[in-house]
Design a protein around this motif. Structure first.
Motif, PDB file in Angstrom:
ATOM      1  N   ALA A  11     -13.461   9.919   8.951  1.00 38.48           N
ATOM      2  CA  ALA A  11     -12.706  10.744   8.008  1.00 38.48           C
ATOM      3  C   ALA A  11     -11.231  10.786   8.388  1.00 38.48           C
ATOM      4  O   ALA A  11     -10.349  10.706   7.521  1.00 38.48           O
ATOM      5  N   GLU A  12     -10.955  10.889   9.693  1.00 36.81           N
ATOM      6  CA  GLU A  12      -9.565  10.896  10.157  1.00 36.81           C
ATOM      7  C   GLU A  12      -8.890   9.558   9.862  1.00 36.81           C
ATOM      8  O   GLU A  12      -7.725   9.516   9.457  1.00 36.81           O
ATOM      9  N   ASP A  13      -9.625   8.476  10.028  1.00 35.96           N
ATOM     10  CA  ASP A  13      -9.095   7.150   9.740  1.00 35.96           C
ATOM     11  C   ASP A  13      -8.778   7.004   8.247  1.00 35.96           C
ATOM     12  O   ASP A  13      -7.703   6.537   7.874  1.00 35.96           O
ATOM     13  N   VAL A  14      -9.699   7.428   7.405  1.00 36.24           N
ATOM     14  CA  VAL A  14      -9.504   7.324   5.952  1.00 36.24           C
ATOM     15  C   VAL A  14      -8.327   8.202   5.509  1.00 36.24           C
ATOM     16  O   VAL A  14      -7.501   7.781   4.694  1.00 36.24           O
ATOM     17  N   ALA A  15      -8.243   9.408   6.065  1.00 37.28           N
ATOM     18  CA  ALA A  15      -7.124  10.295   5.716  1.00 37.28           C
ATOM     19  C   ALA A  15      -5.803   9.669   6.157  1.00 37.28           C
ATOM     20  O   ALA A  15      -4.790   9.765   5.443  1.00 37.28           O
ATOM     21  N   GLU A  20      -0.708   7.015   4.843  1.00 37.81           N
ATOM     22  CA  GLU A  20       0.146   5.839   4.960  1.00 37.81           C
ATOM     23  C   GLU A  20       0.459   5.271   3.578  1.00 37.81           C
ATOM     24  O   GLU A  20       1.605   4.930   3.264  1.00 37.81           O
ATOM     25  N   ALA A  21      -0.555   5.180   2.730  1.00 37.85           N
ATOM     26  CA  ALA A  21      -0.357   4.645   1.380  1.00 37.85           C
ATOM     27  C   ALA A  21       0.551   5.553   0.558  1.00 37.85           C
ATOM     28  O   ALA A  21       1.432   5.068  -0.166  1.00 37.85           O
ATOM     29  N   ALA A  22       0.339   6.864   0.679  1.00 40.78           N
ATOM     30  CA  ALA A  22       1.183   7.806  -0.064  1.00 40.78           C
ATOM     31  C   ALA A  22       2.630   7.711   0.411  1.00 40.78           C
ATOM     32  O   ALA A  22       3.562   7.731  -0.402  1.00 40.78           O
ATOM     33  N   GLY A  23       2.803   7.594   1.703  1.00 44.04           N
ATOM     34  CA  GLY A  23       4.154   7.450   2.243  1.00 44.04           C
ATOM     35  C   GLY A  23       4.824   6.168   1.779  1.00 44.04           C
ATOM     36  O   GLY A  23       6.015   6.159   1.447  1.00 44.04           O
ATOM     37  N   ALA A  24       4.057   5.090   1.746  1.00 44.77           N
ATOM     38  CA  ALA A  24       4.600   3.816   1.292  1.00 44.77           C
ATOM     39  C   ALA A  24       4.963   3.877  -0.191  1.00 44.77           C
ATOM     40  O   ALA A  24       5.998   3.341  -0.611  1.00 44.77           O
ATOM     41  N   ALA A  25       4.114   4.544  -0.971  1.00 41.60           N
ATOM     42  CA  ALA A  25       4.351   4.618  -2.414  1.00 41.60           C
ATOM     43  C   ALA A  25       5.560   5.475  -2.762  1.00 41.60           C
ATOM     44  O   ALA A  25       6.260   5.201  -3.741  1.00 41.60           O
ATOM     45  N   THR A  26       5.806   6.504  -1.947  1.00 43.72           N
ATOM     46  CA  THR A  26       6.910   7.425  -2.248  1.00 43.72           C
ATOM     47  C   THR A  26       8.165   7.136  -1.440  1.00 43.72           C
ATOM     48  O   THR A  26       9.181   7.799  -1.628  1.00 43.72           O
ATOM     49  N   GLY A  27       8.063   6.176  -0.527  1.00 43.21           N
ATOM     50  CA  GLY A  27       9.216   5.869   0.318  1.00 43.21           C
ATOM     51  C   GLY A  27       9.405   6.873   1.449  1.00 43.21           C
ATOM     52  O   GLY A  27      10.462   6.927   2.065  1.00 43.21           O
ATOM     53  N   ASP A  28       8.376   7.667   1.729  1.00 44.13           N
ATOM     54  CA  ASP A  28       8.439   8.683   2.791  1.00 44.13           C
ATOM     55  C   ASP A  28       7.967   8.054   4.099  1.00 44.13           C
ATOM     56  O   ASP A  28       6.777   7.951   4.369  1.00 44.13           O
ATOM     57  N   GLU A  29       8.926   7.621   4.902  1.00 47.55           N
ATOM     58  CA  GLU A  29       8.591   6.928   6.152  1.00 47.55           C
ATOM     59  C   GLU A  29       7.918   7.850   7.160  1.00 47.55           C
ATOM     60  O   GLU A  29       7.094   7.408   7.956  1.00 47.55           O
ATOM     61  N   GLN A  30       8.250   9.139   7.143  1.00 44.58           N
ATOM     62  CA  GLN A  30       7.615  10.083   8.064  1.00 44.58           C
ATOM     63  C   GLN A  30       6.126  10.208   7.741  1.00 44.58           C
ATOM     64  O   GLN A  30       5.286  10.167   8.640  1.00 44.58           O
ATOM     65  N   LEU A  31       5.790  10.362   6.466  1.00 51.00           N
ATOM     66  CA  LEU A  31       4.394  10.461   6.056  1.00 51.00           C
ATOM     67  C   LEU A  31       3.654   9.163   6.376  1.00 51.00           C
ATOM     68  O   LEU A  31       2.515   9.190   6.848  1.00 51.00           O
ATOM     69  N   GLY A  33       4.341   7.080   8.769  1.00 56.75           N
ATOM     70  CA  GLY A  33       4.153   7.065  10.218  1.00 56.75           C
ATOM     71  C   GLY A  33       3.043   7.992  10.670  1.00 56.75           C
ATOM     72  O   GLY A  33       2.256   7.660  11.571  1.00 56.75           O
ATOM     73  N   GLU A  34       2.956   9.175  10.048  1.00 61.21           N
ATOM     74  CA  GLU A  34       1.871  10.106  10.370  1.00 61.21           C
ATOM     75  C   GLU A  34       0.517   9.479  10.050  1.00 61.21           C
ATOM     76  O   GLU A  34      -0.444   9.645  10.800  1.00 61.21           O
ATOM     77  N   GLY A  35       0.453   8.770   8.944  1.00 61.38           N
ATOM     78  CA  GLY A  35      -0.784   8.104   8.560  1.00 61.38           C
ATOM     79  C   GLY A  35      -1.194   7.053   9.578  1.00 61.38           C
ATOM     80  O   GLY A  35      -2.361   6.970   9.970  1.00 61.38           O
ATOM     81  N   LYS A  36      -0.236   6.279  10.022  1.00 61.43           N
ATOM     82  CA  LYS A  36      -0.529   5.263  11.039  1.00 61.43           C
ATOM     83  C   LYS A  36      -0.972   5.922  12.341  1.00 61.43           C
ATOM     84  O   LYS A  36      -1.883   5.435  13.009  1.00 61.43           O
ATOM     85  N   ALA A  37      -0.324   7.023  12.704  1.00 59.68           N
ATOM     86  CA  ALA A  37      -0.684   7.742  13.930  1.00 59.68           C
ATOM     87  C   ALA A  37      -2.102   8.305  13.832  1.00 59.68           C
ATOM     88  O   ALA A  37      -2.875   8.249  14.798  1.00 59.68           O
TER      89      ALA A  37
END
Length: 69
Positions: A11-15, A20-31, A33-37
């Motif tokens: 579940a943590e991996d999927v979230a 990461e996808a949401a950050g990429a779609a919106t240009g939010d690099e912090q989000l 990065g959080e997804g990758k972390a």
């Protein structure tokens, strides 16, 4: 590793992937990065749980070998 741990890690991996996808779609690099972390953290937990299982299995085998002697 318990089934609950496996489900939680997945579940943590999927979230993390979703973040990461949401950050990429919106240009939010912090989000992004959080997804990758989050994904990395889930992977580390999986690896640690696998090591715990392997150590437990080895300990069980040693106990069985000692009792036979």
């Amino acid at each position: 590793m318990s089934l609950g741990d496996k489900i939680g890690n997945k579940a943590e991996d999927v979230a993390g992937k979703a973040k990461e996808a949401a950050g990429a779609a919106t240009g939010d690099e912090q989000l992004r990065g959080e997804g990758k972390a989050d994904q990395a953290k889930a992977g580390i937990k999986d690896a640690l749980d696998s090591v715990k299982d392997a150590v437990g299995d080895a300990a069980d085998k040693l106990k069985g070998a000692v009792k036979k002697d």
